[in-house]
Design a protein around this motif. Sequence first.
Motif, PDB file in Angstrom:
ATOM      1  N   ASN A  32       0.871  -1.296  -0.167  1.00 22.69           N
ATOM      2  CA  ASN A  32       0.070   0.150   0.015  1.00 22.69           C
ATOM      3  C   ASN A  32       0.840   1.308  -0.024  1.00 22.69           C
ATOM      4  OD1 ASN A  32      -1.704  -2.041   2.069  1.00 22.69           O
ATOM      5  ND2 ASN A  32      -2.561  -1.437   0.163  1.00 22.69           N
ATOM      6  N   PRO A  33       1.703   1.542  -0.990  1.00 24.17           N
ATOM      7  CA  PRO A  33       2.683   2.645  -1.061  1.00 24.17           C
ATOM      8  C   PRO A  33       1.952   3.886  -1.694  1.00 24.17           C
ATOM      9  CG  PRO A  33       3.176   1.249  -2.709  1.00 24.17           C
ATOM     10  CD  PRO A  33       2.351   0.356  -2.175  1.00 24.17           C
ATOM     11  N   ILE A  34       2.515   5.110  -1.284  1.00 19.13           N
ATOM     12  CA  ILE A  34       2.141   6.214  -2.194  1.00 19.13           C
ATOM     13  C   ILE A  34       3.173   6.193  -3.495  1.00 19.13           C
ATOM     14  CG2 ILE A  34       1.993   8.722  -2.208  1.00 19.13           C
ATOM     15  CD1 ILE A  34       1.240   8.460   0.871  1.00 19.13           C
ATOM     16  N   LEU A  35       2.603   6.258  -4.515  1.00 18.63           N
ATOM     17  CA  LEU A  35       3.235   6.331  -5.660  1.00 18.63           C
ATOM     18  C   LEU A  35       3.463   7.633  -6.486  1.00 18.63           C
ATOM     19  CD1 LEU A  35       5.143   4.366  -7.567  1.00 18.63           C
ATOM     20  CD2 LEU A  35       3.006   3.578  -8.459  1.00 18.63           C
ATOM     21  N   LEU A  36       4.561   8.156  -6.652  1.00 17.68           N
ATOM     22  CA  LEU A  36       4.602   9.484  -7.379  1.00 17.68           C
ATOM     23  C   LEU A  36       5.470   9.179  -8.726  1.00 17.68           C
ATOM     24  CD1 LEU A  36       5.831  12.778  -5.913  1.00 17.68           C
ATOM     25  CD2 LEU A  36       6.583  12.154  -8.133  1.00 17.68           C
ATOM     26  N   GLY A  37       4.695   9.593  -9.769  1.00 17.37           N
ATOM     27  CA  GLY A  37       5.418   9.576 -11.253  1.00 17.37           C
ATOM     28  C   GLY A  37       5.427  10.738 -12.037  1.00 17.37           C
ATOM     29  N   HIS A  38       6.608  11.100 -12.393  1.00 17.04           N
ATOM     30  CA  HIS A  38       6.744  12.322 -13.608  1.00 17.04           C
ATOM     31  C   HIS A  38       6.767  11.731 -14.923  1.00 17.04           C
ATOM     32  CE1 HIS A  38       9.606  15.326 -15.505  1.00 17.04           C
ATOM     33  NE2 HIS A  38       8.216  15.724 -15.508  1.00 17.04           N
ATOM     34  N   SER A  39       5.898  12.121 -15.897  1.00 19.03           N
ATOM     35  CA  SER A  39       6.180  12.045 -17.315  1.00 19.03           C
ATOM     36  C   SER A  39       5.937  10.405 -17.723  1.00 19.03           C
ATOM     37  CB  SER A  39       7.416  12.704 -17.651  1.00 19.03           C
ATOM     38  OG  SER A  39       7.393  12.608 -19.126  1.00 19.03           O
ATOM     39  N   MET A  40       7.082  10.003 -18.121  1.00 20.24           N
ATOM     40  CA  MET A  40       7.014   8.301 -18.210  1.00 20.24           C
ATOM     41  C   MET A  40       6.832   7.734 -16.876  1.00 20.24           C
ATOM     42  SD  MET A  40      10.221   5.904 -19.758  1.00 20.24           S
ATOM     43  CE  MET A  40      10.901   6.015 -18.118  1.00 20.24           C
ATOM     44  N   GLY A  41       7.206   8.091 -15.890  1.00 23.59           N
ATOM     45  CA  GLY A  41       7.067   7.569 -14.564  1.00 23.59           C
ATOM     46  C   GLY A  41       5.601   7.526 -13.991  1.00 23.59           C
ATOM     47  N   GLY A  42       5.089   8.681 -14.507  1.00 26.16           N
ATOM     48  CA  GLY A  42       3.640   9.087 -14.269  1.00 26.16           C
ATOM     49  C   GLY A  42       2.825   8.032 -15.030  1.00 26.16           C
ATOM     50  N   LEU A  43       2.912   7.706 -16.331  1.00 25.87           N
ATOM     51  CA  LEU A  43       2.237   6.595 -17.222  1.00 25.87           C
ATOM     52  C   LEU A  43       2.413   5.304 -16.451  1.00 25.87           C
ATOM     53  CD1 LEU A  43       3.544   7.706 -20.775  1.00 25.87           C
ATOM     54  CD2 LEU A  43       1.187   8.152 -19.402  1.00 25.87           C
ATOM     55  N   VAL A  44       3.842   5.161 -16.044  1.00 23.31           N
ATOM     56  CA  VAL A  44       3.728   3.550 -15.319  1.00 23.31           C
ATOM     57  C   VAL A  44       3.239   3.563 -14.015  1.00 23.31           C
ATOM     58  CG1 VAL A  44       5.812   2.268 -14.219  1.00 23.31           C
ATOM     59  CG2 VAL A  44       6.251   3.648 -16.355  1.00 23.31           C
ATOM     60  N   ALA A  45       3.073   4.615 -13.471  1.00 27.69           N
ATOM     61  CA  ALA A  45       2.502   4.684 -12.013  1.00 27.69           C
ATOM     62  C   ALA A  45       0.806   4.688 -12.296  1.00 27.69           C
ATOM     63  CB  ALA A  45       2.833   6.069 -11.380  1.00 27.69           C
ATOM     64  N   MET A  46       0.269   5.242 -13.293  1.00 24.09           N
ATOM     65  CA  MET A  46      -1.086   5.046 -13.646  1.00 24.09           C
ATOM     66  C   MET A  46      -1.382   3.742 -14.020  1.00 24.09           C
ATOM     67  SD  MET A  46      -2.276   8.827 -15.373  1.00 24.09           S
ATOM     68  CE  MET A  46      -1.006   9.081 -16.378  1.00 24.09           C
ATOM     69  N   TYR A  47      -0.425   3.028 -14.823  1.00 22.39           N
ATOM     70  CA  TYR A  47      -0.874   1.849 -15.343  1.00 22.39           C
ATOM     71  C   TYR A  47      -0.826   0.740 -14.408  1.00 22.39           C
ATOM     72  CZ  TYR A  47      -0.167  -2.605 -18.031  1.00 22.39           C
ATOM     73  OH  TYR A  47      -0.393  -3.909 -18.708  1.00 22.39           O
ATOM     74  N   PHE A  48       0.177   0.821 -13.425  1.00 24.80           N
ATOM     75  CA  PHE A  48       0.139   0.039 -12.294  1.00 24.80           C
ATOM     76  C   PHE A  48      -1.140   0.365 -11.113  1.00 24.80           C
ATOM     77  CE2 PHE A  48       0.870  -1.190  -7.836  1.00 24.80           C
ATOM     78  CZ  PHE A  48       1.645  -2.287  -7.828  1.00 24.80           C
TER      79      PHE A  48
END
Length: 269
Positions: A86-102
């Motif tokens: 149950n982490p908090i996930l912060l993603g920027h740009s490509m990392g944001g796409l990965v975070a949303m996909y997850f």
Amino acid sequence: MKLSFKHYPFLKGTENQKSIGDIIILHGLFGSSKNWVTVAKALSEFGSVYTIDQRNHGDSPHSSEHSIKLMSEDLEEFFTDHQIKNPILLGHSMGGLVAMYFDFTHQGVLKALVVQDIAPRSYPFAYDNEIQSMLFPLDGFNSRTAIDQEMAKYLPDTFIRQFLQMSLDRLDTGEYRWKLNVAGLNQARRVFDHPFPEKIFSNTITLFILGGASEYITVKDKLLIQETFSHLTMVSIPGGGHYIHYTHQKEYLENLLQWFQNQQQKENT
């Protein structure tokens, strides 16, 4: 894939302060964990922070395969290896796409989601100048200044060149090399093309923090974000572009930390 990372332990401000949980930061294309030291240190007041080098970036392994789906699978493996729940996930740009996909494919796993300046849609691979500025052989170059001068022939933007050069490494022999898998990323030009499942929706507590002048976010994107995320806070930093954690760091941290403080207060009530 076993990813490289940096860990920032929870630094509670008071004896009774409780951790909000583990916080994971995912950088964007051509970035690394090195780009997030200031943000990670600030967020460590709320919980233990991990800044990850995604595949083909930083000190993580290189692969001929590079996709949002694979990076999400790498992230899942990281959570398992480090017993993160149950982490908090912060993603920027490509990392944001990965975070949303997850988040879309692991409903209920994340405690919260923070997405910086990217929308849940396809994007073109508009990075030809960046790639070309790193493809020339580094043999014979004996200084960063000389490499920068050569890069400028392909990429006039000084800020972006300096950003890329955070991944330029000097070996003990004096030779330079890119930590980035430049050739591999050059072959992954469809990485942002339809990156998500057909149906996307999230009930996760979510913050979108956007650059007010960013070319990555349109009015239509904001409507899409509002339709996709049911527990949404969306803030926009006036005049900010895609790299607001650098260019507008004061305003960025104020908004980010205020949101984390609000989440912490909700937990304690």
